[in-house]
Structure formats: C-alpha cells, structure tokens
Design a protein around this motif. Structure first.
Motif, mmCIF file in Angstrom:
data_model
loop_
_atom_site.group_PDB
_atom_site.id
_atom_site.type_symbol
_atom_site.label_atom_id
_atom_site.label_comp_id
_atom_site.label_asym_id
_atom_site.label_seq_id
_atom_site.Cartn_x
_atom_site.Cartn_y
_atom_site.Cartn_z
ATOM 1 N N LEU A 126 0.829 -1.206 0.000
ATOM 2 C CA LEU A 126 0.000 0.000 0.000
ATOM 3 C C LEU A 126 0.866 1.260 0.000
ATOM 4 N N PHE A 127 1.856 1.267 0.885
ATOM 5 C CA PHE A 127 2.684 2.474 0.991
ATOM 6 C C PHE A 127 3.556 2.682 -0.240
ATOM 7 N N LEU A 128 3.980 1.595 -0.838
ATOM 8 C CA LEU A 128 4.756 1.727 -2.059
ATOM 9 C C LEU A 128 3.907 2.360 -3.165
ATOM 10 N N VAL A 129 2.662 1.916 -3.238
ATOM 11 C CA VAL A 129 1.753 2.477 -4.253
ATOM 12 C C VAL A 129 1.552 3.975 -3.981
ATOM 13 N N ARG A 162 13.442 13.513 9.005
ATOM 14 C CA ARG A 162 12.507 12.630 9.716
ATOM 15 C C ARG A 162 11.351 12.234 8.797
ATOM 16 N N ALA A 163 10.851 13.217 8.008
ATOM 17 C CA ALA A 163 9.734 12.912 7.113
ATOM 18 C C ALA A 163 10.150 11.856 6.094
ATOM 19 N N PHE A 164 11.366 11.991 5.533
ATOM 20 C CA PHE A 164 11.814 11.005 4.545
ATOM 21 C C PHE A 164 12.032 9.640 5.202
ATOM 22 N N THR A 165 12.555 9.659 6.425
ATOM 23 C CA THR A 165 12.752 8.382 7.132
ATOM 24 C C THR A 165 11.411 7.695 7.329
ATOM 25 N N ILE A 194 10.161 6.147 4.130
ATOM 26 C CA ILE A 194 10.886 4.949 3.696
ATOM 27 C C ILE A 194 10.575 3.760 4.609
ATOM 28 N N VAL A 195 10.361 4.040 5.889
ATOM 29 C CA VAL A 195 10.051 2.967 6.844
ATOM 30 C C VAL A 195 8.804 2.191 6.403
ATOM 31 N N GLY A 196 7.906 2.857 5.701
ATOM 32 C CA GLY A 196 6.693 2.197 5.223
ATOM 33 C C GLY A 196 6.986 1.030 4.294
ATOM 34 N N VAL A 197 8.073 1.117 3.561
ATOM 35 C CA VAL A 197 8.389 0.024 2.635
ATOM 36 C C VAL A 197 9.614 -0.767 3.086
ATOM 37 N N SER A 245 -2.983 4.055 11.507
ATOM 38 C CA SER A 245 -3.752 5.216 11.031
ATOM 39 C C SER A 245 -2.867 6.455 10.988
ATOM 40 N N GLY A 246 -2.068 6.653 12.045
ATOM 41 C CA GLY A 246 -1.169 7.813 12.087
ATOM 42 C C GLY A 246 -0.218 7.786 10.912
ATOM 43 N N TYR A 247 0.274 6.583 10.642
ATOM 44 C CA TYR A 247 1.230 6.460 9.548
ATOM 45 C C TYR A 247 0.562 6.748 8.200
ATOM 46 N N LEU A 248 -0.616 6.152 8.010
ATOM 47 C CA LEU A 248 -1.342 6.340 6.746
ATOM 48 C C LEU A 248 -1.727 7.810 6.559
#
Ligand code: SF4
Ligand code: SF4
Length: 699
Positions: free
Chosen positions: A20-23, A95-98, A101-104, A227-230
């Motif tokens: 999902l996060f990659l998409v 931090r935002a980029f980290t 990237i953590v999502g994938v 949810s926070g992550y999404l």
C-alpha cells in the motif's frame, strides 16, 4: 512484537502495508512530477533571463535570505512564526523522509542516525513538530481572529486567498499530529510490553499523545499506529501535490527564486536579455504585452510569492490610494498562469495583459503608471520578488503600442527635441551658473576642448532649469569650489540623464539621451563625475557604460568633513529639529544612508530625529522625474503623507538630498497646511549655509 506490528508488517483491509505504501509513494511522486512539469511550461515559453552568473554571490543570497530568513524579523510576530516554521521544516525534512521509507523498509535508518545521534535527532524533531504545530494554530488564529490588515484583499484586486491559506495551515498541523501520533502509539506500545523504549521529548506533542495513550490496549495502539502512519503518508503527498496550486508553492520555489534573484540594485533589465542595444531594431516588440513576454525568472517570482502583503504594506502608491498594490501585480499574474496553463488541455492564449477585464486584461493602465519605482516593495519582500523590472517592462509594452498617458506626451516630446522635459532651450541649460553675482562668488567653467577639469558636475534637467532647484546647483558648485575641486559643467552639451525616461519605458529615447551625454562626457575628458541628483547618479552609475566613476555630492561632503576640509558653524536656530528624508535612488537603490546623516551630525547644535520610516524603509516623496507630469488618482498625495511623518517625528525641518524630493516635499508642506511650521532644505544648501569659509571666500 506480540500483537503489535510495524506499518510495513501490518495487514490491512486492503493489502499488506508495504505494498500500500509503495503504491502511495509512486502515485505521490508521479503526481508531483507531473504538476511541476506543467507549472514549468510557461517558464519554458517565457523570455530569456541571464541569471546563471556569479554562483558564489548567489549562494551567499541563499544563505542570507533563504536559510538565514534575513528579512523576516522586519515583521516581528509574523517573522518569528515564519522562522520557527521554516526551521521546523528544515529539521523535520530528514525525519519525514525516514518515516516515508520505513513504510516500505521497516528497519530503515537514515545514514548518520544509527548511533547516538539518532535519539538526539529524534528529541530535536519531537520539539520541532510541536513548535510547527503550535505555529500553525497561532497562524490560523491570526488569520481568522486578528486579521492583519495587510492580508485583506480590496474587491478591485480580486478574491482573498484566506480560505486557501487556512486550509494549507491546517493540513500542516494535521501532518504534525499524524507524525506525532505514529511515534506516540509506538512508544506507548513499547512501554506496555516492556521493550526498550524510544524516549520521546518531554512536553512535546508526541510525548503528550504517548501519555494520553498510556493505558490504551495494544490492538488499538496498533490501529492508531497504522492510522497515524497512513494519515502522514496521505497528508504529505496531498500537501506536496496541492501546494503548486496556490500560495504555498513558495515552499518548493523559494530556494530557486532567491538563488536567481537580481544581484545589482538600481539596475534595470535590458529590453531583451542577450540582445545588445545595437541589435534592438531587430526586436519585433518591446516590453511585456502578453504573459509569455515575461522572463522565466519573473514567472518564477509569480509562483514564489507567499501573498504575505509586506510589499503592498510598504508601497507609497498603495498607501496613497493609487490603483496599485504590488502584491496583486503578482497574484493576478499567478492566477492568470494557473488559468491559462491548466493541468489538462491547451495552454496559453497570448492576450494583452494591460487593458479592460472584458478584453482579458488583468492590469489597468493607471495601475502600471502609478509606480514611482521607489523599490520599497522589493526591499521588503522576504522572497526577493522583483517589481520594478516587470512594471517597466509592462510600460515598455504600452509605449511600444503608442499608449502614452496624455500628460506625459508633451514632456516626452520636449525631451526628444530639447533634451529636457520642460521644452526649454539647450543653450540656457547652464544659465543657473551665470546668475547675477554668482560668477563673482564661484566661477563655474563650461567644459570644452580648451577648458578642461578633473571633475564634471552633472546637474541634470531639474537643477538646470527649475528656478527653485537652481539654488541646489549653485550650492553644490560652491561646495566643490570650497574643497578645491577642479570642476566644470557640460552646459548646453548636457542632456537629461534619461533616468526617468527609461523607467517610464521609453528605452529608445533614453538611449539617444544617454549616447549624447556619454559623448559629451568623453569629450570633456574628466576623471570623475559628481551630481547632487540621485536620479542622475543612479543613471550614470548603472544605466551608462564607459563613463568615469560617479559620486553623489553627499558622499563627497562626508569625505571632506572627515578630512577636515569642510567645517561647520553652529546652527543659528537651536530650536529647529531636523529630520533626514532618504531619497529612494540614494538610499534603497544605492545604499547611501550614512553619509548624509554623518554630515548633518557634524553640524554643531543640529538636533536630528529619525522618522519611523527611514533608511531602507524610507517612504517615497511621491516620485521624481516624469512623475512630476503624471498624477494618478489618489486619496492623499504621497508627499503629504511624508511631511506628516516628519511632523509626527517632531521635526520642523526636512533635509533631503534630491531636487525631485524637494519639489514634492515643498509642495506637500503647502498642501498639508504646514507652511510656516515646516520647511525643507537640500543637504547641499544646508552645507553651503553652514560651512566655515576662509576670509577670502564669500558666502
Ligand atoms: S516600486 Fe514603490 S511604488 Fe512601485 S510598486 Fe514597489 S513600492 Fe509601490
Ligand atoms: S511579493 Fe513578496 S512581500 Fe509581496 S506578498 Fe509576495 S512574498 Fe509577500
């Protein structure tokens, strides 16, 4: 972790988190790239602008004005908020980029943050997220409750962008909450499970959320984490793709806008970059008529404006109720670009920009003629957006179409035929120096092959022909004589410097005047030029080439005061309170602020006060040069506002160092009903009056 998974491991109702996060990443980046590519289309179609020189000087500007946020503290409240938000964004970028990237790749750690630096960085960014969140709340309250006047949009200039601004501020606040919720849920779960705990910064937003979630069950924390992550992912990419549709586009463009900003104040852009004067006859159309006639950098300006209103807040034309407010020169052009270069479908329509709304125009003629080219807007803009070049280019376009205001036609004709806007005879140009009795006090040579000198005193038209201003010319000559300068004037060989002619868009006439003067100056064989007119000074310094170095007389006086050649008698009336009015073309355009003040402060007994608006925030007198022949509709004259400022400062004598300021200020004193209570004097006149002369000199 039992019962709690990372975002990448979580299986959701749709698919595994990783997929999902990659998409989301791919879609977000692709949309952003498409939108930016579309926004670049007009820039590619725009005119050339040679801004790739002097990389070090440009980097210096980036460090000072972009990274250093140099201009923001000029508005303390809004400026502090912006500095905090900007610093927060810079700190949070990694931090935002980290997080993305953590999502994938769940174990990803930004290089350099794997050791001890990691927790330190996390603590700093916990606070950064909190500060940015609070700043967003304050900014929304300011916009909704306190409504600073400079954000208001008068109906004639279009629609306010308040809703857009608030929506974007809210989105950033949501982003900070989502980021904090994600970190807080994870930390709360780790704490409950007795795992090594990621310590959140005390009293930061993530810490507060963690404390609130301390007794929440692990499955709910898992859902909150996801949810926070999404929410973070979606808000991040939505913001990224939405910003290029409004005022927040400056987040992306400001760095480039500052890097490519104009380096030399006081200069004016050529008619076409890369086309020499000798080849101008090959240019089919002068100036800006359609949107595509703007240069790519000027279009980048339109994208970079943050709509903060500081430019208009300092614009004298706007303050006097003229139909010009620089901020809207930009926002109207940006709206035009968005409309005519849509995301889908055909781009551009090439309609004239100046004219009635019915014909598709976005600017009125009066709006464009109302500018005094004082530079207050450019001085104030934190993003270094330029106005004078654009306004002059729009005027060039109008002049090219024969669209010259009625009141300017006569002076322009006179400049063409006689070399001065008054239509007076060339041979009378040097008569001010032959006034009855003056030659006995101070012999002023007219330079020619037989009569040479080291220094040329360039008087320019107003000082040469205006009875009142001739006194400035004679005072200047006496000062030059007093300090032992070997000088002379061009007399009948001098023409108007063309400074205002150029800024009124009459480039061809300016070139004729300039070429004549350059030839005369060369023939005079002088080594330097002195003038008491800041407009002539600016023209000779920036618009002319191949002429000797030029100095304003205030610089020469300040130097000779220091050298001891000039000494002053004490002022006669010690009750007088003086204030110095910075002429725009001496101050803002050429940064000569201290010399005139140093001279005044060297006069014994002279009491000097500063007006609130002084130095680089000086308020224009109403415009020099051809502005004397053009009066747009206004509520109150600019000069009247200025003399009121002097009165408010407690002054009863306004000292200036420009003959045009003198015309406007003396006139304004009468209109304001301050005659007898307030006077104006030129610096050269005051110096001439106060100077200690040798017995053989006659005052
Ligand atoms: S140059 Fe001066 S008059 Fe012109 S828009 Fe800027 S502030 Fe206003
Ligand atoms: S041009 Fe500059 S000062 Fe004016 S509204 Fe835009 S960002 Fe603010």
């Amino acid at each position: 972790m039992v019962g709690f998974h990372s975002s990448a491991e979580l299986t959701s109702w749709l698919t595994r988190g990783q997929v999902l996060f990659l998409v989301i990443h791919i879609l977000g980046v692709a949309c952003f790239a498409y939108i930016v590519a579309k926004r670049l289309v007009p820039l590619v179609r725009g005119q050339r602008d040679l801004r790739f020189d002097q990389p070090l000087a440009r980097l210096g500007k980036v460090l000072k004005f972009w990274l250093g946020q140099w201009k923001h503290p000029r508005y303390p409240v809004a400026g502090t908020l912006h500095i905090l938000i900007f610093a927060g964004f810079i700190l949070l970028a990694m931090r935002a980029f980290t997080v993305l990237i953590v999502g994938v790749s769940q174990n990803f750690v930004m290089p350099g943050l794997s050791g001890r630096a990691g927790p330190i960085y996390n603590t700093i960014t916990d606070y950064a997220a909190t500060i940015v969140f609070l700043c967003m709340v304050i900014a929304v309250i300011r916009r909704l409750v306190f409504k600073p006047a400079r954000y208001a949009v008068p109906a004639r200039f279009g629609k306010a962008h308040t809703a857009d601004a608030i929506f974007l501020l809210s989105l950033i606040a949501v982003l900070m909450v989502a980021d904090s919720l994600f970190a807080a849920a994870k930390a709360a779960a780790e704490s409950q499970q007795g795992r090594p705990l990621e310590v959140l910064a005390v009293f930061s937003l993530p810490w507060i959320l963690q404390s609130a979630l301390a007794s929440t069950s692990i499955p709910i924390l898992g859902r909150l984490y996801f949810s926070g992550y999404l929410l973070h992912e979606i808000t991040f990419y939505f913001l990224l793709c939405y910003r290029p549709f409004g005022i927040q586009f400056h987040v992306e463009t400001s760095l480039f806008n500052v890097y490519f900003a104009k380096l030399n104040k006081g200069t004016l852009k050529p008619v076409r970059w890369g086309v020499s004067d000798a080849h101008l006859d090959q240019v089919k159309s002068f100036g800006v008529k359609t949107f595509e006639d703007f240069t790519w950098k000027h279009m980048l300006d339109f994208y970079s404006c943050a709509d903060c209103g500081r430019c208009s807040n300092n614009c004298p034309a706007n303050a006097a109720g003229r139909p010009l407010s620089p901020r809207f020169i930009t926002t109207k052009a940006r709206d035009y670009a968005f409309e005519h270069y849509p995301m889908f479908g055909h781009a551009g329509n090439g309609k004239p920009l100046v004219g009635s709304k019915e014909s598709g125009g976005i600017y009125s003629e009066d709006e464009i003629w109302s500018c005094t080219t004082c530079g207050a807007c450019e001085e104030e803009c934190p993003l270094l957006v330029e106005y004078i070049d654009k306004i002059v280019d729009l005027r060039r376009g109008m002049i090219d179409d024969g669209n010259v205001p009625q009141s300017l036609q006569k002076p322009l004709k006179a400049l063409e035929s006689r070399g001065n806007p008054y239509g007076k005879m060339e041979k009378k140009r040097g008569d001010w120096a032959n006034a009855k009795g003056f030659q006995q006090i101070c012999r002023v040579k007219t330079l020619d092959k037989q009569n040479g000198a080291d220094t040329l005193y360039f008087a320019d038209s107003i000082t040469s022909y205006d009875d009142r201003m001739q006194s400035i010319g004679r005072a200047t000559a006496k000062i030059l004589d007093h300090v032992g300068e070997k000088f002379g004037i061009l007399g009948a060989a001098e023409r108007d410097s063309g400074h205002e002619v150029r800024r009124f868009g009459e480039e061809t006439l300016f070139m004729a005047l300039r070429d004549h003067n350059v030839e005369a100056i060369k023939a005079a064989g002088v080594k330097r030029i002195v003038t008491a007119d800041p407009h002539a000074y600016n023209a000779l310094k920036h618009d002319y080439k191949d002429v000797p170095p030029v100095e304003h007389v205030s610089q020469l006086i300040a130097r000779e005061v220091k050298s001891g050649k000039i000494k002053f008698n004490p002022v006669e009336n010690e009750k007088n309170v003086y204030t110095y009015h910075d002429p725009c073309y001496l101050g803002r355009h050429n940064q000569i602020y201290d010399d005139p003040r140093d001279v005044l402060d060297a006069i014994p007994g002279l009491k000097r006060v500063e007006m609130t608006r002084s130095r680089d925030r000086s308020f224009c007198c109403g415009g020099g040069g051809l502005m004397l022949f053009y009066e747009p509709k206004e509520d109150e004259r600019i000069g009247v506002k200025r003399v009121r400022m002097a009165a408010e400062a407690g002054a009863n004598v306004i000292v200036t160092a420009c003959p045009f300021c003198m015309v406007n200020i003396e006139d304004a004193i009468k209109v304001a009903g301050l005659e007898g209570k307030m006077t104006a004097i030129d610096l050269a006149e005051l110096v001439d009056q106060q100077i200690v002369r040798e017995p053989q000199e006659v005052a």
